[in-house]
Design an enzyme around this catalytic site. Structure first.
Site, PDB file in Angstrom:
ATOM      1  CG  HIS A 159      -1.830  -1.099   1.416  1.00 48.62           C
ATOM      2  ND1 HIS A 159      -2.892  -1.646   1.007  1.00 48.62           N
ATOM      3  CD2 HIS A 159      -1.333  -2.234   2.102  1.00 48.62           C
ATOM      4  CE1 HIS A 159      -3.318  -2.594   1.366  1.00 48.62           C
ATOM      5  NE2 HIS A 159      -2.444  -3.136   2.061  1.00 48.62           N
ATOM      6  CB  SER A 280      11.937  23.287 -15.325  1.00 45.98           C
ATOM      7  OG  SER A 280      11.078  24.550 -15.110  1.00 45.98           O
ATOM      8  CE  LYS A 286      10.135  20.626 -11.284  1.00 42.28           C
ATOM      9  NZ  LYS A 286       9.536  19.509 -10.608  1.00 42.28           N
ATOM     10  CD  GLU A 293       7.639  12.622 -15.218  1.00 45.43           C
ATOM     11  OE1 GLU A 293       6.645  13.064 -14.858  1.00 45.43           O
ATOM     12  OE2 GLU A 293       8.559  13.146 -15.461  1.00 45.43           O
TER      13      GLU A 293
END
Ligand code: ARG
Length: 472
Positions: A159, A280, A286, A293
């Site tokens: 979980h 970024s 960043k 992804e």
């Protein structure tokens, strides 16, 4: 656009218009089958000559002409004519332009229906091997990492809540076995494709004395199809391969998700290499895991490819239907996406930095030795449900006081239950917690070492399968 070139001129007085030509064409997609189309045609022509169906001289010029076309396509100098409907027509019409009448004999005893099925099967065998190879490379990276970080302890989760500590190597090998099953599915798709349909002609077989087995041997097929109707309309092998791709993408998306999580400041378990990260355009600080992804994101496309193929095949009457021309685009997309994703994940894994100290630190939180304390009581005769209750109360107390189970003193343990002896505290040491999970397939170091040996053996067996089939 030029007038459509069709191979059925005799029966027609009208020609398809520009729209119909574009709508009906598949050349943009199936040009990818050029090498297989040429190999299939050469095998067919040789067999026709051997069987006395066409003159040997014609077969020789067909072969030479096709090899010339192959060279030109590979050199990038072949000018595809968009008036050709598909790769079969493009090659055949160019062949006839180059060698004359002999080229017109190539299609004797053959239909594009058995031709396209043959080309596609040859292609799928090749692509299944390529994907299998990429799968093996990624699994080799997992084995390498698992060996390198064999002793590193990390929190195991259920979980996404800390559950019990595990070895990092154990966690990595979980993905190894997922991907091992993917390799098996790729091999099964290879085997499903390994049947020759050529000789089925349009749907019913042909009047010419074809030697199908000779063609199968020449093209490296292990068997010939048993039913001509089934042969020209069977695309199960594509569904098998696309399912293998889709499920493998699902597996990669899970691993990608963990890489994304692990590379957050909150986890900090790994640092992705700069080459596998992006910045970024607005936030100078960043570092984003874009490629992980994208692997996660592209999974949706490949699952869609499988749906697209299955729905295309649904309700098709026997035998060939033009719907089936729509089979290739999703399958090629699934293949290319999986190949790229396997490569990307291998690249990320092989270059990432593992922050072992951060993992070990994470393993101390979350009261992950609680099960072991309960097991201690149960092993000393306390019914497990009661033991669970006693330890639950200890966890609650620790949580309130901001302490860990490892902070508990002998006296505190003894007051929670008189069964706790002087050796109880040793049971909550994280290394002990890990090393006592000695069931087969468990996370104890000895079991993980054993598992690593099994993984290496499985990898070698898969490498051998590639070597045995690559030469075909
Ligand atoms: N381009 C077609 C396909 O991919 C080749 C087979 C065409 N056969 C036919 N009877 N129109 O399915």
């Amino acid at each position: 656009m030029a007038d459509a070139k069709t191979p059925w001129g005799g029966r027609f007085t009208g020609m398809p218009g520009e729209f119909q030509q574009r709508f009906g064409a598949s050349l943009g997609v199936d040009a990818r089958l050029y090498a297989e189309d040429i190999a299939g045609s050469i095998a067919h022509a040789r067999m026709l000559a051997k069987q006395g169906v066409i003159p040997a001289g014609d077969a020789a010029s067909i072969e030479a002409g096709l090899l010339g076309i192959l060279r030109d396509i590979e050199a990038g100098t072949f000018a595809f004519d968009l008036a050709d409907e598909d790769i079969h027509m493009a090659i055949e019409s160019e062949l006839t332009r180059r060698i004359g009448d002999a080229g017109k004999r190539l299609h004797t005893g053959r239909s594009r229906n058995d031709q396209v099925a043959t080309d596609t099967r040859l292609h799928i065998k090749r692509e299944a091997l390529r994907l299998h190879d990429a799968n093996v490379r990624l699994r080799a990276a997992l084995v390498r990492l698992a060996g390198e970080y064999e002793g590193v302890v990390m929190p195991g989760y259920t979980h996404l809540q800390k559950a019990q500590p595990v070895l990092f190597g154990h966690h990595l090998l979980a993905y190894f076995w997922m991907l091992t099953r993917d390799a098996l599915r790729l091999r099964q798709a290879f085997e499903a494709a390994d049947v020759l349909p050529l000789g089925s002609a349009a749907l019913a077989g042909t009047t010419f004395p074809l030697d199908r087995r000779a063609v199968a041997a020449e093209l490296g097929f292990s068997a010939i199809s048993a039913n001509s109707l089934d042969a020209v309309s069977d695309r199960d092998f594509l569904a098998d391969l696309t399912y293998a791709c889709a499920l493998s993408m699902v597996h990669l998306s899970r691993l990608a998700e963990e890489l994304i999580l692990w590379s957050t400041e909150e986890f900090g378990f790994i640092t992705l290499d700069d080459a596998w990260s992006t910045g970024s355009s607005i936030m100078p600080q960043k570092k984003n895991p874009d490629f992980a992804e994208l692997v996660r994101g592209k999974t949706g496309r490949v699952v869609g490819d499988l749906m697209s193929l299955l729905v295309t095949l649904k309700s098709l009457p026997l035998a060939y239907n033009k719907d089936m021309q729509e089979d290739k685009e999703p399958v090629f997309d699934a293949i290319d996406t999986l190949a790229d994703s396997l490569f990307a994940v291998e690249g990320m894994l092989s270059t990432m930095r593992v922050n072992a100290a951060r993992m070990a630190e994470g393993a101390l939180g979350g009261f992950m030795a609680a099960t072991d304390l309960a097991d201690y009581l149960a092993a000393h005769g306390v019914p497990f449900r009661e033991a669970h209750e006693v330890v639950g109360k200890l966890v609650l107390a620790c949580e309130r006081e901001g302490r860990t189970l490892q902070d508990l003193t002998d006296a505190e343990l003894a007051s929670a239950s008189p069964v706790f002896g002087a050796d109880a505290r040793a049971a909550v040491e994280i290394e002990t917690v890990v090393s006592r999970r000695t069931t087969e397939g468990g996370t104890a170091p000895a079991r993980v070492a054993e598992q690593l040996a099994h993984a290496s053996a499985a990898l070698s067996a898969d490498e051998r399968w590639i070597a045995e089939n690559i030469g075909e």
